[in-house]
Write an enzyme that holds these catalytic residues in place. Sequence first.
Site, mmCIF file in Angstrom:
data_model
loop_
_atom_site.group_PDB
_atom_site.id
_atom_site.type_symbol
_atom_site.label_atom_id
_atom_site.label_comp_id
_atom_site.label_asym_id
_atom_site.label_seq_id
_atom_site.Cartn_x
_atom_site.Cartn_y
_atom_site.Cartn_z
ATOM 1 N N ARG A 170 29.600 -41.434 81.142
ATOM 2 C CA ARG A 170 30.481 -40.180 80.811
ATOM 3 C C ARG A 170 31.778 -40.685 80.589
ATOM 4 N NH1 ARG A 170 26.858 -38.288 84.756
ATOM 5 N NH2 ARG A 170 25.205 -36.758 84.119
ATOM 6 N N LYS A 201 28.200 -36.682 88.297
ATOM 7 C CA LYS A 201 27.943 -35.015 88.392
ATOM 8 C C LYS A 201 27.446 -34.810 89.755
ATOM 9 C CE LYS A 201 28.260 -33.347 83.749
ATOM 10 N NZ LYS A 201 27.546 -32.410 82.807
ATOM 11 N N HIS A 270 30.897 -39.092 74.077
ATOM 12 C CA HIS A 270 29.775 -38.495 74.607
ATOM 13 C C HIS A 270 28.580 -39.160 73.445
ATOM 14 C CE1 HIS A 270 27.921 -36.774 78.160
ATOM 15 N NE2 HIS A 270 27.021 -36.032 77.464
ATOM 16 N N ARG A 273 27.149 -42.288 74.551
ATOM 17 C CA ARG A 273 26.247 -42.051 75.659
ATOM 18 C C ARG A 273 24.985 -41.961 75.116
ATOM 19 N NH1 ARG A 273 25.581 -40.430 81.308
ATOM 20 N NH2 ARG A 273 24.533 -38.707 81.771
ATOM 21 N N HIS A 296 20.803 -38.147 85.327
ATOM 22 C CA HIS A 296 20.119 -36.810 85.156
ATOM 23 C C HIS A 296 19.454 -36.291 86.360
ATOM 24 C CE1 HIS A 296 20.419 -36.955 80.441
ATOM 25 N NE2 HIS A 296 21.522 -36.839 80.940
ATOM 26 N N TYR A 305 15.959 -36.779 74.582
ATOM 27 C CA TYR A 305 16.118 -37.939 73.751
ATOM 28 C C TYR A 305 14.736 -38.669 73.009
ATOM 29 C CZ TYR A 305 20.657 -38.197 75.702
ATOM 30 O OH TYR A 305 21.987 -38.203 75.923
#
Length: 332
Positions: A170, A201, A270, A273, A296, A305
């Site tokens: 990120r 995150k 992004h 990414r 994630h 994806y």
Amino acid sequence: MNAEADTTLHPEVVRHLDHLRVQRRLADRTLALYGQAFQRLQAFMDREALNLAQVRPHHVRGWTARLHAQGLGSRSIAIHLAAWRGLFKALGRQGLAELNPVDGVRAPKAAQPLPKALSVDHAVSLAQASAQVPPVTATGQARARAEREAPWLAARDHAMIELLYSSGLRSAELIAMEVSAHSDAPCWIDLDAGEAHVLGKGHKRRLVPVGEAALRALRAWLAVREEVAPPGETALFIGRNGQRLSAAQLRNRLKQLATQAGLPTHVHPHMLRHSFASHLLQSSSDLRGVQELLGHAHISTTQVYTRLDFQHLAQAYDAAHPRARRRSKPSE
């Protein structure tokens, strides 16, 4: 919007906004959005001659449907419901509302857009273009400064592009990278091991491999960085002012580099990414592995994806399969 001066709002709502501003320290933009949500709530209640204690779930569901009919998107409606839910929760704590009429009410589901990824050729072209020192067109002192900065900017840009695409970071993770590991370092690169240590995150740590091309670019940048970074600066990537690169600087630089590379689309951090995840999934089909590398929390976030991968395959099928192409009708 200045909710404090707006007399159309119920005094309890104004007090709640003051609490959000002073005690919760919400951002100005969030306060403005919540203020708009409370304005609409007040208008709905006035239209039906209701006070705050009289609002029930069927009222909120009807108002949500009305917002949707007025053209508000799912995200905007979700913000309205979050603002209303917090208000009635606060009223309940004060004994001013028997129930929270917003509990259980959800915004309409929005169609999930596919992430935009570069093709492999475009990603490689961007990386190659970032390594090239651009020609200097300025004159006088500006030219002298540009000539002095151009080589180290190219080395920095190349290292950033390669790292973003190689490891799927990120933008905040890239910006947080430190030159070396230390007790306060959130993110750093182990060049010898070829690994990026990342704090993502939710303060979740993960270990991401760094490709050989990115490692070469990072070593080249570090060799130059020593000459331009001020003493004591620990950030891996710095701007012209010698301080840690900002998110805005990264976005603007990437936009310029995409233009220099002749890419036909706007490129943001992004997107690299997304490209990392899409290209890796196309090659490996290892959804769980891609989830781990991206950091994630839920596999459903990564599954988008697979849709992008299927879209790529469908386009290849339409372009190449002899039975997929539409044939023109024979003339009569």
